[in-house]
Design a protein around this motif. Structure first.
Motif, PDB file in Angstrom:
ATOM      1  N   VAL A  48       0.778 -15.048  -1.948  1.00  0.00           N
ATOM      2  CA  VAL A  48       1.499 -13.803  -1.621  1.00  0.00           C
ATOM      3  C   VAL A  48       0.527 -12.628  -1.556  1.00  0.00           C
ATOM      4  CG1 VAL A  48       3.209 -12.150  -2.495  1.00  0.00           C
ATOM      5  CG2 VAL A  48       3.691 -14.606  -2.601  1.00  0.00           C
ATOM      6  N   LEU A  49      -0.365 -12.553  -2.533  1.00  0.00           N
ATOM      7  CA  LEU A  49      -1.293 -11.407  -2.587  1.00  0.00           C
ATOM      8  C   LEU A  49      -2.273 -11.436  -1.410  1.00  0.00           C
ATOM      9  CD1 LEU A  49      -1.915 -11.319  -6.439  1.00  0.00           C
ATOM     10  CD2 LEU A  49      -0.765  -9.559  -5.076  1.00  0.00           C
ATOM     11  N   ALA A  50      -2.639 -12.638  -0.953  1.00  0.00           N
ATOM     12  CA  ALA A  50      -3.567 -12.743   0.186  1.00  0.00           C
ATOM     13  C   ALA A  50      -2.933 -12.146   1.438  1.00  0.00           C
ATOM     14  CB  ALA A  50      -3.943 -14.202   0.414  1.00  0.00           C
ATOM     15  N   VAL A  51      -1.648 -12.365   1.630  1.00  0.00           N
ATOM     16  CA  VAL A  51      -0.968 -11.797   2.809  1.00  0.00           C
ATOM     17  C   VAL A  51      -0.675 -10.315   2.587  1.00  0.00           C
ATOM     18  CG1 VAL A  51       1.156 -11.879   4.191  1.00  0.00           C
ATOM     19  CG2 VAL A  51       0.035 -14.011   3.475  1.00  0.00           C
ATOM     20  N   ALA A  52      -0.294  -9.982   1.379  1.00  0.00           N
ATOM     21  CA  ALA A  52       0.126  -8.589   1.106  1.00  0.00           C
ATOM     22  C   ALA A  52      -1.033  -7.611   1.288  1.00  0.00           C
ATOM     23  CB  ALA A  52       0.693  -8.480  -0.303  1.00  0.00           C
ATOM     24  N   VAL A 104      11.302  -2.619  11.724  1.00  0.00           N
ATOM     25  CA  VAL A 104      10.029  -2.500  10.989  1.00  0.00           C
ATOM     26  C   VAL A 104       9.313  -3.855  10.986  1.00  0.00           C
ATOM     27  CG1 VAL A 104      10.823  -0.633   9.469  1.00  0.00           C
ATOM     28  CG2 VAL A 104      11.137  -3.020   8.758  1.00  0.00           C
ATOM     29  N   PRO A 105       7.968  -3.855  10.869  1.00  0.00           N
ATOM     30  CA  PRO A 105       7.254  -5.129  10.751  1.00  0.00           C
ATOM     31  C   PRO A 105       7.614  -5.825   9.429  1.00  0.00           C
ATOM     32  CG  PRO A 105       5.735  -3.302  11.208  1.00  0.00           C
ATOM     33  CD  PRO A 105       7.056  -2.695  10.869  1.00  0.00           C
ATOM     34  N   VAL A 106       7.865  -7.121   9.502  1.00  0.00           N
ATOM     35  CA  VAL A 106       8.187  -7.893   8.287  1.00  0.00           C
ATOM     36  C   VAL A 106       7.350  -9.170   8.303  1.00  0.00           C
ATOM     37  CG1 VAL A 106       9.975  -9.027   6.910  1.00  0.00           C
ATOM     38  CG2 VAL A 106      10.580  -7.049   8.332  1.00  0.00           C
ATOM     39  N   GLU A 107       6.506  -9.340   7.297  1.00  0.00           N
ATOM     40  CA  GLU A 107       5.763 -10.592   7.121  1.00  0.00           C
ATOM     41  C   GLU A 107       6.436 -11.392   6.001  1.00  0.00           C
ATOM     42  OE1 GLU A 107       1.228  -9.741   7.145  1.00  0.00           O
ATOM     43  OE2 GLU A 107       2.250  -7.820   7.078  1.00  0.00           O
ATOM     44  N   THR A 108       6.249 -12.696   6.035  1.00  0.00           N
ATOM     45  CA  THR A 108       6.902 -13.531   5.014  1.00  0.00           C
ATOM     46  C   THR A 108       5.885 -14.461   4.353  1.00  0.00           C
ATOM     47  OG1 THR A 108       7.404 -15.170   6.716  1.00  0.00           O
ATOM     48  CG2 THR A 108       9.139 -13.578   6.199  1.00  0.00           C
ATOM     49  N   VAL A 109       6.106 -14.733   3.082  1.00  0.00           N
ATOM     50  CA  VAL A 109       5.286 -15.730   2.390  1.00  0.00           C
ATOM     51  C   VAL A 109       6.208 -16.599   1.535  1.00  0.00           C
ATOM     52  CG1 VAL A 109       3.235 -16.136   1.004  1.00  0.00           C
ATOM     53  CG2 VAL A 109       3.555 -13.907   2.078  1.00  0.00           C
ATOM     54  N   GLU A 166      14.216   3.023   5.338  1.00  0.00           N
ATOM     55  CA  GLU A 166      13.375   4.235   5.201  1.00  0.00           C
ATOM     56  C   GLU A 166      12.095   4.111   6.028  1.00  0.00           C
ATOM     57  OE1 GLU A 166      14.264   7.049   3.681  1.00  0.00           O
ATOM     58  OE2 GLU A 166      16.175   6.049   3.362  1.00  0.00           O
ATOM     59  N   GLY A 167      11.999   3.049   6.846  1.00  0.00           N
ATOM     60  CA  GLY A 167      10.843   2.906   7.739  1.00  0.00           C
ATOM     61  C   GLY A 167       9.640   2.260   7.092  1.00  0.00           C
ATOM     62  N   VAL A 168       9.868   1.561   5.960  1.00  0.00           N
ATOM     63  CA  VAL A 168       8.755   0.893   5.254  1.00  0.00           C
ATOM     64  C   VAL A 168       8.537  -0.487   5.861  1.00  0.00           C
ATOM     65  CG1 VAL A 168       8.050  -0.046   3.006  1.00  0.00           C
ATOM     66  CG2 VAL A 168       9.260   2.153   3.127  1.00  0.00           C
ATOM     67  N   SER A 169       7.286  -0.870   6.126  1.00  0.00           N
ATOM     68  CA  SER A 169       7.021  -2.236   6.604  1.00  0.00           C
ATOM     69  C   SER A 169       6.930  -3.155   5.382  1.00  0.00           C
ATOM     70  CB  SER A 169       5.753  -2.289   7.453  1.00  0.00           C
ATOM     71  OG  SER A 169       4.645  -1.963   6.671  1.00  0.00           O
ATOM     72  N   LEU A 170       7.297  -4.425   5.595  1.00  0.00           N
ATOM     73  CA  LEU A 170       7.553  -5.299   4.448  1.00  0.00           C
ATOM     74  C   LEU A 170       6.752  -6.593   4.454  1.00  0.00           C
ATOM     75  CD1 LEU A 170      11.481  -5.161   4.519  1.00  0.00           C
ATOM     76  CD2 LEU A 170       9.986  -3.880   2.972  1.00  0.00           C
ATOM     77  N   VAL A 171       6.401  -7.024   3.253  1.00  0.00           N
ATOM     78  CA  VAL A 171       5.993  -8.407   3.017  1.00  0.00           C
ATOM     79  C   VAL A 171       7.052  -8.979   2.083  1.00  0.00           C
ATOM     80  CG1 VAL A 171       4.231  -9.945   2.099  1.00  0.00           C
ATOM     81  CG2 VAL A 171       3.564  -7.793   3.203  1.00  0.00           C
ATOM     82  N   LEU A 172       7.760  -9.995   2.550  1.00  0.00           N
ATOM     83  CA  LEU A 172       8.852 -10.572   1.766  1.00  0.00           C
ATOM     84  C   LEU A 172       8.472 -11.955   1.264  1.00  0.00           C
ATOM     85  CD1 LEU A 172      12.042  -9.804   3.906  1.00  0.00           C
ATOM     86  CD2 LEU A 172      10.948  -8.403   2.143  1.00  0.00           C
ATOM     87  N   ASN A 173       8.924 -12.258   0.064  1.00  0.00           N
ATOM     88  CA  ASN A 173       8.636 -13.557  -0.539  1.00  0.00           C
ATOM     89  C   ASN A 173       9.918 -14.200  -1.071  1.00  0.00           C
ATOM     90  OD1 ASN A 173       8.329 -14.124  -3.841  1.00  0.00           O
ATOM     91  ND2 ASN A 173       7.262 -15.572  -2.536  1.00  0.00           N
ATOM     92  N   ALA A 174       9.957 -15.522  -0.984  1.00  0.00           N
ATOM     93  CA  ALA A 174      10.936 -16.368  -1.683  1.00  0.00           C
ATOM     94  C   ALA A 174      10.391 -17.786  -1.552  1.00  0.00           C
ATOM     95  CB  ALA A 174      12.324 -16.266  -1.060  1.00  0.00           C
ATOM     96  N   ARG A 175      11.009 -18.745  -2.250  1.00  0.00           N
ATOM     97  CA  ARG A 175      10.501 -20.120  -2.140  1.00  0.00           C
ATOM     98  C   ARG A 175      11.015 -20.805  -0.881  1.00  0.00           C
ATOM     99  NH1 ARG A 175      12.758 -21.655  -7.857  1.00  0.00           N
ATOM    100  NH2 ARG A 175      14.396 -20.494  -6.768  1.00  0.00           N
ATOM    101  N   GLY A 176      12.291 -20.703  -0.622  1.00  0.00           N
ATOM    102  CA  GLY A 176      12.910 -21.407   0.507  1.00  0.00           C
ATOM    103  C   GLY A 176      12.606 -20.726   1.835  1.00  0.00           C
ATOM    104  N   VAL A 177      12.038 -21.500   2.770  1.00  0.00           N
ATOM    105  CA  VAL A 177      11.590 -20.920   4.045  1.00  0.00           C
ATOM    106  C   VAL A 177      12.766 -20.459   4.901  1.00  0.00           C
ATOM    107  CG1 VAL A 177      10.310 -21.400   6.173  1.00  0.00           C
ATOM    108  CG2 VAL A 177       9.582 -22.436   4.047  1.00  0.00           C
TER     109      VAL A 177
END
Ligand SMILES: NC(=O)c1ccc[n+]([C@@H]2O[C@H](COP(=O)([O-])OP(=O)(O)OC[C@H]3O[C@@H](n4cnc5c(N)ncnc54)[C@H](OP(=O)(O)O)[C@@H]3O)[C@@H](O)[C@H]2O)c1
Length: 259
Positions: A75-79, A57-62, A30-41
């Motif tokens: 996570v919140l610092a990046v989000a 779309v832009p995707v950042e990871t934490v 839907e064109g939403v840019s993302l911040v994605l999280n999980a433990r395993g890199v």
């Protein structure tokens, strides 16, 4: 249908695999840019790369454990400011009601109740100030119909459901909706692990266990991450702005209840 959320920014927790990933992909579609999280890199980076390639779309990871205070802070610092929050974490282990002690309950409550509560408390005030927001909590069908082996899940997720019931009605006036999505059985690592455990306990094959389990499902199959993600994206849409504080089953009709 255009969901009206192009260029919105979403934090999707526990999203390198399974249902979280399904939600991330549907939002990216839907064109939403993302911040994605999980433990395993490794899996997290692989998922982020696939989503960037496929949806542009832009995707950042934490990489962090979202169930810890330290992990959430990372996570919140990046989000930063997000318009959409999808809360999720791994589910508690199965067992028997006599097995669990206080520490087991505290761990389950931390992961599946207090973590989403903390994320809502951190991010919803900003959404309210900006006059628009969507929160979707991935809970479980165990909220509507308890699963005997998942007492920790039944308990923790029902606690979150109570919090959302009251809170969603206090924030809706500011254009922010909070709803829960309740997965039934979906074809992810989680259900494969549960099937393997049950097959071993019953002394049957994995295939037999799956056939037995699916006999109770009106659709006759497991859900997919795409099925689940589509429901999530709709709840995050502009059009879903009048859906507040609901608990929506995505389970192929398996919970046999009139309402
Ligand atoms: N699948 C089903 O049929 C079903 C049914 C009812 C409820 N649920 C619930 O729905 C949720 C998602 O299930 P799923 O089937 O998608 O599970 P899954 O396929 O095992 O995927 C779990 C995802 O969450 C991440 N994760 C787990 N614990 C985390 C943590 N503490 N911090 C950050 N990321 C974490 C995992 O990556 P890392 O391991 O690398 O962190 C992975 O990306 C679970 O709570 C599950 O109990 C699932």
């Amino acid at each position: 249908m255009d969901f009206g959320i192009r260029n919105r920014r979403a934090l999707v927790c526990a999203a390198s695999k399974g249902l979280g990933r399904g939600c991330a992909e549907a939002l990216a579609g839907e064109g939403v840019s993302l911040v994605l999280n999980a433990r395993g890199v490794e899996a997290l980076e692989a998922t982020a790369a696939k989503i960037r390639d496929r949806f542009g779309v832009p995707v950042e990871t934490v990489a962090a454990d979202i169930t810890t205070e330290e992990g959430r802070a990372k996570v919140l610092a990046v989000a930063g400011e997000v318009d959409i929050l999808v809360t999720n974490a791994g589910g508690p282990p199965p067992g028997v009601w006599t097995d669990w002690d206080r520490d087991d309950f505290v761990a389950a409550l931390d992961a599946n109740m207090l973590t989403p509560v903390a994320l809502i408390q951190a991010l919803v005030p900003g959404m309210m100030e900006r006059g628009w927001g969507r929160v979707v909590n991935i809970t479980s069908r165990a909220v509507k119909a308890p699963l005997a082996a998942l007492g920790l899940s039944n308990a923790a997720r029902t606690g979150l459901t109570g919090f959302v019931a009251g809170t969603s009605r206090q924030v809706a006036h500011a254009g922010v909706t909070i709803n829960n999505l309740l997965p039934g059985s979906h074809d992810t690592d989680r259900i494969r692990t549960m099937d393997a455990r049950n097959a071993q306990q019953k002394g049957i094959t994995l295939e037999e266990q799956k056939t037995q389990r699916l006999a109770g499902n009106p659709v006759g199959r497991d859900g997919t991450a795409e099925d689940f993600g589509a429901a999530c994206a709709f709840l995050c849409s502009q059009q879903a702005g009048f859906i507040v504080g609901q608990n929506i089953l995505v389970d192929g009709g398996e919970v046999n209840a009139t309402i």
